[in-house]
Design an enzyme around this catalytic site. Structure first.
Site, PDB file in Angstrom:
ATOM      1  N   GLU A  88     -43.239 -59.069  19.915  1.00 56.54           N
ATOM      2  CA  GLU A  88     -43.562 -58.510  21.226  1.00 56.54           C
ATOM      3  C   GLU A  88     -43.166 -57.048  21.332  1.00 56.54           C
ATOM      4  O   GLU A  88     -42.382 -56.532  20.537  1.00 56.54           O
ATOM      5  CB  GLU A  88     -42.892 -59.339  22.315  1.00 56.54           C
ATOM      6  CG  GLU A  88     -41.400 -59.409  22.202  1.00 56.54           C
ATOM      7  CD  GLU A  88     -40.817 -60.402  23.208  1.00 56.54           C
ATOM      8  OE1 GLU A  88     -41.009 -61.612  23.016  1.00 56.54           O
ATOM      9  OE2 GLU A  88     -40.174 -59.959  24.159  1.00 56.54           O
ATOM     10  N   CYS A 101     -41.381 -49.666  23.329  1.00 54.49           N
ATOM     11  CA  CYS A 101     -40.298 -50.389  22.674  1.00 54.49           C
ATOM     12  C   CYS A 101     -40.920 -51.241  21.572  1.00 54.49           C
ATOM     13  O   CYS A 101     -41.833 -52.022  21.832  1.00 54.49           O
ATOM     14  CB  CYS A 101     -39.608 -51.259  23.717  1.00 54.49           C
ATOM     15  SG  CYS A 101     -38.355 -52.330  23.044  1.00 54.49           S
ATOM     16  N   CYS A 108     -34.549 -62.574  14.578  1.00 53.73           N
ATOM     17  CA  CYS A 108     -33.373 -61.765  14.268  1.00 53.73           C
ATOM     18  C   CYS A 108     -32.283 -62.708  13.789  1.00 53.73           C
ATOM     19  O   CYS A 108     -32.217 -63.860  14.219  1.00 53.73           O
ATOM     20  CB  CYS A 108     -32.911 -61.039  15.530  1.00 53.73           C
ATOM     21  SG  CYS A 108     -31.506 -59.938  15.278  1.00 53.73           S
ATOM     22  N   CYS A 112     -26.615 -62.656  18.539  1.00 54.99           N
ATOM     23  CA  CYS A 112     -25.970 -62.266  19.808  1.00 54.99           C
ATOM     24  C   CYS A 112     -26.277 -63.313  20.877  1.00 54.99           C
ATOM     25  O   CYS A 112     -27.430 -63.707  21.054  1.00 54.99           O
ATOM     26  CB  CYS A 112     -26.444 -60.883  20.267  1.00 54.99           C
ATOM     27  SG  CYS A 112     -26.112 -59.587  19.064  1.00 54.99           S
ATOM     28  N   CYS A 115     -29.005 -62.781  23.768  1.00 51.96           N
ATOM     29  CA  CYS A 115     -30.307 -62.256  23.373  1.00 51.96           C
ATOM     30  C   CYS A 115     -31.274 -63.371  22.967  1.00 51.96           C
ATOM     31  O   CYS A 115     -30.919 -64.251  22.182  1.00 51.96           O
ATOM     32  CB  CYS A 115     -30.114 -61.277  22.219  1.00 51.96           C
ATOM     33  SG  CYS A 115     -31.644 -60.526  21.666  1.00 51.96           S
ATOM     34  N   CYS A 334     -35.534 -58.618  25.551  1.00 55.74           N
ATOM     35  CA  CYS A 334     -35.701 -58.872  24.139  1.00 55.74           C
ATOM     36  C   CYS A 334     -36.052 -60.320  23.770  1.00 55.74           C
ATOM     37  O   CYS A 334     -35.238 -61.218  23.948  1.00 55.74           O
ATOM     38  CB  CYS A 334     -34.329 -58.590  23.543  1.00 55.74           C
ATOM     39  SG  CYS A 334     -34.366 -57.477  22.212  1.00 55.74           S
TER      40      CYS A 334
END
Ligand code: SAH
Length: 347
Positions: A88, A101, A108, A112, A115, A334
């Site tokens: 995205e 962005c 990922c 975290c 996120c 995110c």
């Protein structure tokens, strides 16, 4: 998956064109076509060359499959890649220009807790051309051309950890700042990292002085490790040292992102600790209210709490701002859009 033509720099493309027995000037035609966001099949070149390119390279490495438009004008895109993965991106309109962005990885692996990008782990790295194509596609969508860009600023703050995909991210930075391409100045590019220290040094020595942004979100290593596993590997002191080196090499002030999480990181004590850590350093603190992710139980703060924390930092002599949240109504944080899409939610 075939190869990605947008991975190549202009000189690499020239070599490729020469190696297939074509005249050198064709490279410029192809490169300009790609910079304009065209598919290979749409570029005005002889059919034989087009066929040769299409044999080996993806016609359209990235396709917008969904667009969400926020009340504030922010647009959020879901892109599909040639292998069917989805990523995205976000396009935000500001007075001084338009910021895009971009994502650097599918998923990922940094883990975290606040996120959404990390919920399903890392699927794969994006190639430099896949990162670049996000910009080329959106720039074209908004009427950008070779003279006037619709995308003027870039933030590497989409899904993924850019410094966990260093080679491809750096090749992207080289190509997007190249004078024969979009020619976006390094000053208009911000790279955000959770703090992979050796890669910060590498970036400092790389010769492309982008704005370095560190996701700090806490004032102590123990506190940081509660929400950011990377904190167990690299401590805040090491990060600050690397930032100092970055400033020495590039002359660029660095930025700390600090997402305000209720009961976690924004009491008066945290303000004092943050001031003690950062006072006198050539840096700026960007506060963001946590964008709540429904798969996680972390809570955001009220405006009052956020402004109070900002006031404390300013009183303590730090340069700080509270970032305006954009696109909240369209899964702005995110990885939220992709996560919803993969779960089959109605988006
Ligand atoms: N991996 C990089 C870049 C991607 S995240 C990094 O860690 O910096 C971009 C920024 O958004 C980071 O500061 C990240 O910590 C923050 N972020 C991620 N999810 C968020 C959320 N739900 N609310 C607020 N900020 C968030």
């Amino acid at each position: 998956m075939k190869k990605i033509l947008q991975d190549l720099s202009f000189s690499e493309l020239e070599n490729l064109i020469l190696s297939v027995g074509e005249k050198k000037f064709r490279a410029k035609q192809v490169y300009d076509g790609l910079t304009l966001g065209k598919k290979i099949s749409q570029i005005n070149i002889p059919a034989a060359l087009r066929e040769k390119l299409l044999e080996n390279f993806e016609d359209e490495p990235i396709k917008i499959i969904r667009t969400l438009t926020s009340a504030d004008g922010t647009e959020k895109y879901l892109f599909s890649l040639a292998d069917g993965n989805v990523i995205e991106g976000v396009f935000m309109k500001y007075k001084y220009g338009n910021t895009q962005c971009v994502s650097t990885q599918v998923g990922c692996r940094m883990g975290c807790k606040f996120c959404a990008s990390t919920l399903g782990g890392l699927v794969r790295n994006l190639t430099s051309g896949e990162i670049l194509s996000q910009i080329l596609t959106v720039n074209a969508l908004h009427g950008g051309n070779l003279k006037t860009r619709a995308v003027t600023n870039i933030v590497l703050m989409g899904s993924g950890e850019p410094l966990d995909n260093y080679g491809n991210t750096f090749a992207f930075l080289k190509n997007v700042t190249a004078p024969d391409g979009l020619n976006i100045s390094a000053r208009n590019i911000s790279l955000s990292t959770c703090g992979i220290v050796p890669a910060i040094y590498r970036l400092a020595d790389g010769g492309i002085p982008v704005n370095l942004t560190i996701s700090l979100h806490q004032t102590t290593d123990e506190g940081r490790a509660r929400t950011m596993p990377i904190a167990k590997k690299y401590g805040i002191a090491e990060i600050l040292k690397a930032c100092g080196y970055y400033f020495e090499k590039t002359g660029r002030r660095y930025i700390f992102e600090y997402s305000l999480i209720d009961g976690e990181n924004c009491d008066a004590q945290h303000a004092d600790e943050l001031i003690a850590l950062l006072k006198g350093k050539p840096c700026h603190v960007n506060l963001i209210r946590l964008n709540e992710v429904k798969e996680r139980d972390l809570k955001t703060v009220t405006d009052k709490q956020a402004y109070r924390f900002l006031g404390l930092l300013e009183k303590g002599g730090l340069s700080a701002t509270l970032r305006r949240s954009m696109g909240n109504d369209i899964a702005g944080a995110c990885g939220q859009l992709r996560t919803g899409y993969l779960k089959g939610e109605d988006i």
